[in-house]
Design a protein around this motif. Structure first.
Motif, PDB file in Angstrom:
ATOM      1  N   ASN A  82      -4.524  -3.656   6.669  1.00 26.85           N
ATOM      2  CA  ASN A  82      -4.513  -3.861   5.224  1.00 26.85           C
ATOM      3  C   ASN A  82      -5.666  -4.760   4.815  1.00 26.85           C
ATOM      4  N   ALA A  83      -6.131  -4.557   3.619  1.00 27.05           N
ATOM      5  CA  ALA A  83      -7.206  -5.394   3.104  1.00 27.05           C
ATOM      6  C   ALA A  83      -7.208  -5.228   1.585  1.00 27.05           C
ATOM      7  N   LYS A  84      -8.084  -5.941   0.920  1.00 28.70           N
ATOM      8  CA  LYS A  84      -8.140  -5.820  -0.539  1.00 28.70           C
ATOM      9  C   LYS A  84      -9.580  -6.023  -0.983  1.00 28.70           C
ATOM     10  N   SER A  85     -10.098  -5.055  -1.723  1.00 28.20           N
ATOM     11  CA  SER A  85     -11.484  -5.179  -2.191  1.00 28.20           C
ATOM     12  C   SER A  85     -11.483  -5.396  -3.697  1.00 28.20           C
ATOM     13  N   ALA A  86     -12.469  -6.086  -4.170  1.00 24.98           N
ATOM     14  CA  ALA A  86     -12.603  -6.303  -5.627  1.00 24.98           C
ATOM     15  C   ALA A  86     -13.983  -6.874  -5.896  1.00 24.98           C
ATOM     16  N   TYR A  87     -14.376  -6.821  -7.160  1.00 28.77           N
ATOM     17  CA  TYR A  87     -15.614  -7.444  -7.638  1.00 28.77           C
ATOM     18  C   TYR A  87     -16.837  -7.012  -6.811  1.00 28.77           C
ATOM     19  N   GLY A  88     -16.840  -5.771  -6.374  1.00 25.62           N
ATOM     20  CA  GLY A  88     -17.991  -5.257  -5.633  1.00 25.62           C
ATOM     21  C   GLY A  88     -18.012  -5.648  -4.162  1.00 25.62           C
ATOM     22  N   ILE A  89     -17.014  -6.396  -3.706  1.00 22.74           N
ATOM     23  CA  ILE A  89     -16.933  -6.743  -2.270  1.00 22.74           C
ATOM     24  C   ILE A  89     -16.007  -5.718  -1.632  1.00 22.74           C
ATOM     25  N   SER A 120       7.294  -2.569  -9.740  1.00 23.26           N
ATOM     26  CA  SER A 120       8.295  -3.633  -9.694  1.00 23.26           C
ATOM     27  C   SER A 120       9.514  -3.183  -8.905  1.00 23.26           C
ATOM     28  N   ASP A 121      10.132  -4.157  -8.248  1.00 24.39           N
ATOM     29  CA  ASP A 121      11.414  -3.881  -7.599  1.00 24.39           C
ATOM     30  C   ASP A 121      12.542  -4.480  -8.445  1.00 24.39           C
ATOM     31  N   GLY A 122      12.183  -4.886  -9.662  1.00 21.09           N
ATOM     32  CA  GLY A 122      13.152  -5.503 -10.557  1.00 21.09           C
ATOM     33  C   GLY A 122      13.075  -7.018 -10.531  1.00 21.09           C
ATOM     34  N   LYS A 123      12.492  -7.565  -9.436  1.00 21.69           N
ATOM     35  CA  LYS A 123      12.408  -9.030  -9.326  1.00 21.69           C
ATOM     36  C   LYS A 123      10.965  -9.515  -9.357  1.00 21.69           C
ATOM     37  N   TYR A 124      10.059  -8.730  -8.777  1.00 24.57           N
ATOM     38  CA  TYR A 124       8.667  -9.128  -8.682  1.00 24.57           C
ATOM     39  C   TYR A 124       7.775  -7.993  -9.168  1.00 24.57           C
ATOM     40  N   VAL A 125       6.551  -8.383  -9.528  1.00 25.22           N
ATOM     41  CA  VAL A 125       5.569  -7.364  -9.918  1.00 25.22           C
ATOM     42  C   VAL A 125       4.526  -7.294  -8.806  1.00 25.22           C
ATOM     43  N   TYR A 126       4.254  -6.087  -8.350  1.00 25.09           N
ATOM     44  CA  TYR A 126       3.238  -5.855  -7.316  1.00 25.09           C
ATOM     45  C   TYR A 126       2.144  -4.988  -7.930  1.00 25.09           C
ATOM     46  N   ARG A 127       0.957  -5.086  -7.380  1.00 23.69           N
ATOM     47  CA  ARG A 127      -0.127  -4.258  -7.905  1.00 23.69           C
ATOM     48  C   ARG A 127      -0.905  -3.629  -6.754  1.00 23.69           C
ATOM     49  N   GLU A 128      -1.313  -2.402  -6.968  1.00 22.60           N
ATOM     50  CA  GLU A 128      -2.266  -1.767  -6.040  1.00 22.60           C
ATOM     51  C   GLU A 128      -3.430  -1.298  -6.903  1.00 22.60           C
ATOM     52  N   TYR A 129      -4.607  -1.778  -6.563  1.00 18.93           N
ATOM     53  CA  TYR A 129      -5.784  -1.541  -7.408  1.00 18.93           C
ATOM     54  C   TYR A 129      -6.780  -0.647  -6.680  1.00 18.93           C
ATOM     55  N   TYR A 130      -7.204   0.412  -7.324  1.00 20.52           N
ATOM     56  CA  TYR A 130      -8.166   1.328  -6.702  1.00 20.52           C
ATOM     57  C   TYR A 130      -9.351   1.582  -7.640  1.00 20.52           C
ATOM     58  N   PRO A 131     -10.530   1.010  -7.320  1.00 19.21           N
ATOM     59  CA  PRO A 131     -11.709   1.363  -8.112  1.00 19.21           C
ATOM     60  C   PRO A 131     -12.113   2.804  -7.808  1.00 19.21           C
ATOM     61  N   ARG A 132     -12.722   3.459  -8.782  1.00 20.39           N
ATOM     62  CA  ARG A 132     -13.063   4.875  -8.610  1.00 20.39           C
ATOM     63  C   ARG A 132     -13.897   5.124  -7.349  1.00 20.39           C
ATOM     64  N   ASP A 133     -14.826   4.218  -7.068  1.00 22.84           N
ATOM     65  CA  ASP A 133     -15.775   4.544  -5.999  1.00 22.84           C
ATOM     66  C   ASP A 133     -15.176   4.504  -4.594  1.00 22.84           C
ATOM     67  N   ASN A 154       0.812  -1.236   0.000  1.00 23.69           N
ATOM     68  CA  ASN A 154       0.000   0.000   0.000  1.00 23.69           C
ATOM     69  C   ASN A 154       0.835   1.271   0.000  1.00 23.69           C
ATOM     70  N   LYS A 155       2.008   1.200  -0.597  1.00 27.45           N
ATOM     71  CA  LYS A 155       2.891   2.367  -0.662  1.00 27.45           C
ATOM     72  C   LYS A 155       2.223   3.530  -1.397  1.00 27.45           C
ATOM     73  N   TYR A 156       1.381   3.185  -2.389  1.00 28.43           N
ATOM     74  CA  TYR A 156       0.767   4.239  -3.212  1.00 28.43           C
ATOM     75  C   TYR A 156      -0.732   4.376  -2.923  1.00 28.43           C
ATOM     76  N   HIS A 157      -1.110   4.035  -1.696  1.00 26.15           N
ATOM     77  CA  HIS A 157      -2.528   4.139  -1.318  1.00 26.15           C
ATOM     78  C   HIS A 157      -3.033   5.558  -1.608  1.00 26.15           C
ATOM     79  N   TRP A 158      -4.274   5.680  -2.051  1.00 29.97           N
ATOM     80  CA  TRP A 158      -4.801   6.986  -2.471  1.00 29.97           C
ATOM     81  C   TRP A 158      -4.731   8.036  -1.371  1.00 29.97           C
ATOM     82  N   SER A 159      -4.691   7.577  -0.100  1.00 30.15           N
ATOM     83  CA  SER A 159      -4.618   8.567   0.986  1.00 30.15           C
ATOM     84  C   SER A 159      -3.197   9.122   1.113  1.00 30.15           C
TER      85      SER A 159
END
Lengths: 198, 310
Positions: free
Chosen positions: B194-201, A153-166, A125-130
């Motif tokens: 920490n937590a993770k939301s997706a697919y409307g959950i 990426s840190d060069g070795k792994y791929v990480y993802r942070e996903y933020y839906p608009r709502d 969560n390094k890039y958390h929207w807050s």
């Protein structure tokens, strides 16, 4: 009629670092005054990584011995077909002040925004929207987008942070705080001088 | 590989990867066992603490190899693998890595830095393998740590360098907590967990108290909701996706037809006139902008015309 002023996520981010870092205020002043500073090693690594990723997305071959081959290929698979480095502007108004939002999206496709980060020491969560105004700013620039993913990426792994608009609050309150801070610290004139839209 | 139209996608068989984390005695194992047809891979002897009525089949894993072998055997017989706890699984991976990979051991017998690399790779491989065959639930203990001057943060009990990685394969992650005697699962990250939301959950969902005779099926229902949400989202997006694809295709043709500055206003108008969906208009404008850069065409602000750059 007030002059229109430009806001970027980097400027807002520099302002928000004022409260998180000892020398944040000095760094913010440099950004506000648009002073050129030499890129740090971390920035140069990030540029090198992104250039490599974009080259692969544009059809270039990546050598099998390349240190980043597995992660670049994993990221390229996800980003295939997206527009790269999309410059966007949007006019808004806050408390009577006309503002031009300006940003460059790393990748855009089918309603999804991605931002590529290279971070040697990634933490969850390094890039958390807050923590960064970038997510809210880019959602404001692309009202049609429904989600934003940091692909890191840190060069070795791929990480993802996903933020839906709502789940991401709008950018306006953050801009309002920024403008109030400038007024309190007598920096509003410098801002208008350096960031006015001609 | 055949291309599947988005309208034909079927999520009925999608496997879900979930992280459940909480401090001890919050009912993590019981909640995990509410998933469809689970096999508990019990690294932590957690089954004994589950009410007898809610106990399910279990594999008592002493080594990592035993766990892998039990998973293989479970293929086709169980729908969900519950790993309790994933922290203990990673400890067993460390022991496995030291036995099987010389890089994982230091000369003095300790666990090496490269060993953590071996574990991270294996964790990702394992997650991908398990997802092919099962829903996967990783159960984690949590510790309370300090966060800033007066805040607290619940952190997964797992080797530090793997903490960021374990969330990557997960679709969903929830932190369990009790408030005014009711138990909740938080699916949206906050300043304290920490937590993770997706697919409307997302957000906070109450977990009903299990009374005698009640079926333990909270996650079975939640997984069904995920699949229903995915299905509904896919169907609602399908018309927009078709419009988007058509707009992008036409925009590409419009941009390719631009050969000189005189073509640009017509191309810009043609892009504007397309029926757009999702982000097709912004993407199409970006296409045109980059086409102009290729042709060295710029907008002259004074003369208000497109022309070749000098």
């Amino acid at each position: 009629m007030r002059n229109k002023i430009r806001i970027t996520q980097s400027l807002l981010s520099a302002y928000e670092w004022v409260f998180k870092k000892d020398d944040g205020y000095e760094d913010f002043l440099k950004t506000l005054r648009r002073e050129k500073t030499p890129p740090t090693e971390a920035m140069l690594d990030g540029i090198r990584f992104e250039n490599c990723l974009n080259a692969v997305l544009n059809g270039e071959h990546i050598d099998s011995t390349h240190e980043w081959k597995p992660v670049i290929e994993e990221m390229a698979e996800e980003l295939q077909g997206s527009r790269q480095q999309v410059t966007l502007f949007r006019d808004i108004e806050i408390d009577g002040q006309p503002i031009l939002l300006h940003g460059v999206l790393d990748y855009l496709r089918e309603g999804h925004i991605w931002d590529c980060k290279f971070s040697k020491r990634y933490e969850l969560n390094k890039y958390h929207w807050s923590k960064t105004p970038q997510t809210a700013m880019y959602f404001a620039l692309v009202p049609e987008a429904f989600d934003f993913e940091y692909i890191i990426s840190d060069g070795k792994y791929v990480y993802r942070e996903y933020y839906p608009r709502d789940i991401v609050p709008p950018i306006e309150p953050r801009i309002r705080c920024f403008l109030a801070f400038l007024k309190q610290h007598d920096l509003y004139n410098i801002y208008h001088e350096k960031w006015r839209v001609n | 590989m055949p291309i599947i139209r988005s309208t034909d996608l079927n999520f009925a068989d999608k496997h879900i990867n979930l992280i459940i984390s909480a401090p001890p005695s919050m009912g993590k194992t019981t909640l995990a066992l509410s998933a469809p047809n689970p096999l508990l891979c019990d690294f932590d002897e957690g089954l004994a603490r589950v009410e007898p009525a809610h106990r399910k089949d279990a594999s008592i894993c002493k080594t990592y190899e035993e766990f892998l072998s039990d998973c293989k055997e479970a293929e086709g017989k169980y729908e969900t693998i519950v790993i309790d706890t994933a922290g203990a699984l990673i400890e067993s991976m460390k022991e496995w890595a030291m036995r099987t990979d010389p890089k994982a051991s230091k000369a003095n017998g300790g666990f090496s830095l490269q060993g953590y690399g071996v574990i991270k790779q294996e964790f990702l491989r394992l997650s991908a393998y398990l997802r092919k065959h099962f829903n996967v639930i990783f159960v984690f203990h949590e510790n309370l740590t300090r966060n800033g001057d007066d805040g607290v943060f619940y952190e997964l009990v797992v080797e530090g360098s793997t903490r960021s990685l374990v969330y990557q394969p997960a679709d969903l992650a929830c932190h369990l907590f009790i408030d005014h005697g009711k138990r909740y699962a938080g699916f949206t990250p906050t300043e304290s967990y920490n937590a993770k939301s997706a697919y409307g959950i997302k957000g906070i969902i109450e977990i009903p108290e299990l009374k005698e005779g009640d079926p333990n099926d909270f996650l079975t229902k939640l997984f069904a909701k995920v699949r229903a949400n995915l299905d509904a989202e896919s169907k609602s997006l399908a018309p927009q996706k078709a419009t988007y694809d058509a707009a992008i295709k036409e925009a590409r043709a419009i941009c390719d037809a631009v050969k000189n500055p005189e073509d640009v206003p017509l191309a810009a108008d043609a892009i504007k006139a397309l029926t757009h969906a999702l982000t097709s208009e912004k993407e199409a404008k970006d296409m045109l902008k980059k086409r102009l850069a290729e042709l060295n065409i710029v907008w002259d602000k004074t003369e208000k015309v497109y022309k070749y750059a000098e």
